[in-house]
Design a protein around this motif. Structure first.
Motif, PDB file in Angstrom:
ATOM      1  N   GLY A 280       0.846  -1.347   0.087  1.00  0.00           N
ATOM      2  CA  GLY A 280       0.009   0.067  -0.060  1.00  0.00           C
ATOM      3  C   GLY A 280       0.626   1.286   0.147  1.00  0.00           C
ATOM      4  O   GLY A 280       0.383   2.374  -0.295  1.00  0.00           O
ATOM      5  N   ARG A 281       2.227   1.144   0.259  1.00  0.00           N
ATOM      6  CA  ARG A 281       3.052   2.325   0.231  1.00  0.00           C
ATOM      7  C   ARG A 281       4.020   2.246  -0.864  1.00  0.00           C
ATOM      8  O   ARG A 281       4.386   3.244  -1.274  1.00  0.00           O
ATOM      9  N   PHE A 282       4.549   1.136  -1.267  1.00  0.00           N
ATOM     10  CA  PHE A 282       5.503   0.857  -2.251  1.00  0.00           C
ATOM     11  C   PHE A 282       4.874   0.581  -3.479  1.00  0.00           C
ATOM     12  O   PHE A 282       4.160  -0.668  -3.455  1.00  0.00           O
ATOM     13  N   THR A 283       5.425   0.824  -4.618  1.00  0.00           N
ATOM     14  CA  THR A 283       5.207   0.280  -5.978  1.00  0.00           C
ATOM     15  C   THR A 283       6.350  -0.235  -6.722  1.00  0.00           C
ATOM     16  O   THR A 283       7.368   0.746  -6.910  1.00  0.00           O
ATOM     17  N   ILE A 284       6.544  -1.476  -7.401  1.00  0.00           N
ATOM     18  CA  ILE A 284       7.647  -1.828  -7.843  1.00  0.00           C
ATOM     19  C   ILE A 284       6.858  -1.954  -9.375  1.00  0.00           C
ATOM     20  O   ILE A 284       5.790  -2.119  -9.957  1.00  0.00           O
ATOM     21  N   SER A 285       7.641  -1.350 -10.332  1.00  0.00           N
ATOM     22  CA  SER A 285       7.437  -1.345 -11.905  1.00  0.00           C
ATOM     23  C   SER A 285       8.611  -1.378 -12.668  1.00  0.00           C
ATOM     24  O   SER A 285       9.653  -1.479 -12.266  1.00  0.00           O
ATOM     25  N   ARG A 286       8.695  -1.524 -14.027  1.00  0.00           N
ATOM     26  CA  ARG A 286       9.740  -1.646 -14.755  1.00  0.00           C
ATOM     27  C   ARG A 286       9.199  -0.968 -16.214  1.00  0.00           C
ATOM     28  O   ARG A 286       8.318  -0.637 -16.502  1.00  0.00           O
ATOM     29  N   ASP A 287      10.278  -0.281 -16.755  1.00  0.00           N
ATOM     30  CA  ASP A 287      10.267   0.280 -17.996  1.00  0.00           C
ATOM     31  C   ASP A 287      11.215  -0.443 -19.200  1.00  0.00           C
ATOM     32  O   ASP A 287      12.560  -0.517 -19.033  1.00  0.00           O
ATOM     33  N   GLY A 288      10.630  -1.341 -19.763  1.00  0.00           N
ATOM     34  CA  GLY A 288      11.311  -2.046 -20.929  1.00  0.00           C
ATOM     35  C   GLY A 288      12.549  -1.538 -21.716  1.00  0.00           C
ATOM     36  O   GLY A 288      13.409  -1.642 -22.144  1.00  0.00           O
ATOM     37  N   ALA A 289      11.821  -0.128 -22.235  1.00  0.00           N
ATOM     38  CA  ALA A 289      12.660   0.819 -23.199  1.00  0.00           C
ATOM     39  C   ALA A 289      13.819   1.107 -22.426  1.00  0.00           C
ATOM     40  O   ALA A 289      14.801   1.286 -23.046  1.00  0.00           O
ATOM     41  N   LYS A 290      13.958   1.360 -21.419  1.00  0.00           N
ATOM     42  CA  LYS A 290      15.185   1.878 -20.269  1.00  0.00           C
ATOM     43  C   LYS A 290      15.707   0.805 -19.673  1.00  0.00           C
ATOM     44  O   LYS A 290      16.762   0.867 -18.937  1.00  0.00           O
ATOM     45  N   ASN A 291      15.305  -0.320 -19.768  1.00  0.00           N
ATOM     46  CA  ASN A 291      15.643  -1.334 -19.177  1.00  0.00           C
ATOM     47  C   ASN A 291      15.918  -1.166 -17.569  1.00  0.00           C
ATOM     48  O   ASN A 291      16.951  -1.606 -17.125  1.00  0.00           O
ATOM     49  N   THR A 292      15.034  -0.660 -16.876  1.00  0.00           N
ATOM     50  CA  THR A 292      14.924  -0.132 -15.666  1.00  0.00           C
ATOM     51  C   THR A 292      14.032  -0.620 -14.821  1.00  0.00           C
ATOM     52  O   THR A 292      12.633  -0.505 -15.209  1.00  0.00           O
ATOM     53  N   VAL A 293      14.147  -0.863 -13.622  1.00  0.00           N
ATOM     54  CA  VAL A 293      13.149  -1.151 -12.548  1.00  0.00           C
ATOM     55  C   VAL A 293      13.173  -0.028 -11.518  1.00  0.00           C
ATOM     56  O   VAL A 293      14.325   0.358 -11.139  1.00  0.00           O
ATOM     57  N   TYR A 294      11.879   0.372 -11.179  1.00  0.00           N
ATOM     58  CA  TYR A 294      11.587   1.437 -10.179  1.00  0.00           C
ATOM     59  C   TYR A 294      11.151   0.831  -8.816  1.00  0.00           C
ATOM     60  O   TYR A 294      10.428  -0.222  -9.123  1.00  0.00           O
ATOM     61  N   LEU A 295      11.357   1.500  -7.883  1.00  0.00           N
ATOM     62  CA  LEU A 295      10.564   1.405  -6.722  1.00  0.00           C
ATOM     63  C   LEU A 295      10.131   2.760  -6.141  1.00  0.00           C
ATOM     64  O   LEU A 295      10.881   3.553  -5.698  1.00  0.00           O
ATOM     65  N   GLN A 296       8.675   2.744  -6.301  1.00  0.00           N
ATOM     66  CA  GLN A 296       8.262   4.153  -5.841  1.00  0.00           C
ATOM     67  C   GLN A 296       8.028   4.108  -4.303  1.00  0.00           C
ATOM     68  O   GLN A 296       7.130   3.167  -3.999  1.00  0.00           O
ATOM     69  N   MET A 297       8.200   4.880  -3.523  1.00  0.00           N
ATOM     70  CA  MET A 297       8.188   4.704  -2.052  1.00  0.00           C
ATOM     71  C   MET A 297       7.286   6.080  -1.616  1.00  0.00           C
ATOM     72  O   MET A 297       8.039   7.170  -1.667  1.00  0.00           O
ATOM     73  N   ASN A 298       6.147   5.735  -1.283  1.00  0.00           N
ATOM     74  CA  ASN A 298       5.263   6.755  -0.681  1.00  0.00           C
ATOM     75  C   ASN A 298       5.020   6.541   0.975  1.00  0.00           C
ATOM     76  O   ASN A 298       5.352   5.373   1.468  1.00  0.00           O
ATOM     77  N   SER A 299       4.614   7.774   1.519  1.00  0.00           N
ATOM     78  CA  SER A 299       4.461   7.516   3.008  1.00  0.00           C
ATOM     79  C   SER A 299       5.361   7.134   3.866  1.00  0.00           C
ATOM     80  O   SER A 299       5.407   6.146   4.561  1.00  0.00           O
ATOM     81  N   LEU A 300       6.754   7.555   3.679  1.00  0.00           N
ATOM     82  CA  LEU A 300       7.839   6.791   4.071  1.00  0.00           C
ATOM     83  C   LEU A 300       7.829   7.285   5.588  1.00  0.00           C
ATOM     84  O   LEU A 300       7.675   8.324   6.064  1.00  0.00           O
ATOM     85  N   LYS A 301       8.448   6.131   6.381  1.00  0.00           N
ATOM     86  CA  LYS A 301       8.530   6.353   7.830  1.00  0.00           C
ATOM     87  C   LYS A 301       9.957   6.483   8.176  1.00  0.00           C
ATOM     88  O   LYS A 301      10.958   5.656   7.553  1.00  0.00           O
ATOM     89  N   PRO A 302      10.373   6.767   9.460  1.00  0.00           N
ATOM     90  CA  PRO A 302      11.589   6.627   9.804  1.00  0.00           C
ATOM     91  C   PRO A 302      12.443   5.085   9.778  1.00  0.00           C
ATOM     92  O   PRO A 302      13.513   4.906   9.258  1.00  0.00           O
ATOM     93  N   GLU A 303      11.457   4.198   9.884  1.00  0.00           N
ATOM     94  CA  GLU A 303      11.709   2.663   9.969  1.00  0.00           C
ATOM     95  C   GLU A 303      12.078   2.251   8.677  1.00  0.00           C
ATOM     96  O   GLU A 303      12.635   1.176   8.394  1.00  0.00           O
ATOM     97  N   ASP A 304      11.821   2.963   7.495  1.00  0.00           N
ATOM     98  CA  ASP A 304      12.204   2.648   6.342  1.00  0.00           C
ATOM     99  C   ASP A 304      13.634   3.116   5.812  1.00  0.00           C
ATOM    100  O   ASP A 304      14.180   2.657   4.838  1.00  0.00           O
ATOM    101  N   THR A 305      14.268   3.592   6.801  1.00  0.00           N
ATOM    102  CA  THR A 305      15.609   4.091   6.536  1.00  0.00           C
ATOM    103  C   THR A 305      16.516   2.846   6.436  1.00  0.00           C
ATOM    104  O   THR A 305      16.483   1.939   7.229  1.00  0.00           O
ATOM    105  N   ALA A 306      17.345   2.725   5.385  1.00  0.00           N
ATOM    106  CA  ALA A 306      18.143   1.617   4.857  1.00  0.00           C
ATOM    107  C   ALA A 306      19.025   1.834   3.858  1.00  0.00           C
ATOM    108  O   ALA A 306      18.691   2.815   3.059  1.00  0.00           O
ATOM    109  N   VAL A 307      19.776   0.984   3.512  1.00  0.00           N
ATOM    110  CA  VAL A 307      20.491   0.960   2.201  1.00  0.00           C
ATOM    111  C   VAL A 307      19.579  -0.205   1.098  1.00  0.00           C
ATOM    112  O   VAL A 307      19.399  -1.142   1.778  1.00  0.00           O
ATOM    113  N   TYR A 308      19.125   0.304  -0.002  1.00  0.00           N
ATOM    114  CA  TYR A 308      18.248  -0.436  -0.587  1.00  0.00           C
ATOM    115  C   TYR A 308      19.074  -1.022  -1.932  1.00  0.00           C
ATOM    116  O   TYR A 308      19.982  -0.345  -2.550  1.00  0.00           O
ATOM    117  N   TYR A 309      19.060  -2.050  -1.948  1.00  0.00           N
ATOM    118  CA  TYR A 309      19.525  -3.122  -3.044  1.00  0.00           C
ATOM    119  C   TYR A 309      18.535  -3.517  -4.155  1.00  0.00           C
ATOM    120  O   TYR A 309      17.506  -3.796  -3.783  1.00  0.00           O
TER     121      TYR A 309
END
Length: 129
Positions: free
Chosen positions: A66-95
């Motif tokens: 309900g807060r994050f959305t993963i998606s991809r763009d084939g033309a750019k060969n890129t995957v995205y992670l849209q992160m909304n309503s972020l919380k302090p506990e979301d603090t991290a290194v993302y891989y």
């Protein structure tokens, strides 16, 4: 050769949004599953989300549904992670990571990335006021 490069991390206030990018090379997105993980200081790495290569189906860990959305763009060969309503506990290194084995699928919200070179270098996300 598989290569993943993350970008888009930064400092954001609680309730804010960020979009992470994972630029892929050496393979095409519709071939293999790609996932996002995160690791906070002093904690184990945890899976966040995964998108299947074959049909683009997505899965999420309960703590981001309900807060994050993963998606991809084939033309750019890129995957995205849209992160909304972020919380302090979301603090991290993302891989991002890929499983480039034939027939690979997401294991729910986890991608089984067994080799170090199937991972990106990570991008820091800090949620703080």
């Amino acid at each position: 050769q598989v290569q993943l490069v993350e970008s888009g991390g930064g400092l954001v206030r609680p309730g804010g949004s960020l979009r992470l990018s994972c630029a892929a090379s050496g393979f095409t997105l519709d071939s293999y599953p790609i996932g996002w993980f995160r690791q906070a200081p002093g904690k184990e790495r945890e899976g966040v989300s995964c998108i299947n290569g074959s049909d683009g189906s997505t899965n999420y860990a309960d703590f981001v549904k309900g807060r994050f959305t993963i998606s991809r763009d084939g033309a750019k060969n890129t995957v995205y992670l849209q992160m909304n309503s972020l919380k302090p506990e979301d603090t991290a290194v993302y891989y991002c990571a890929v499983d480039p084995r034939k027939g690979a699928q997401c294991a729910r919200h986890i991608v089984v990335a067994l080799q170090n070179d199937w991972w990106g270098q990570g991008t820091q996300v800090t949620v703080s006021s």
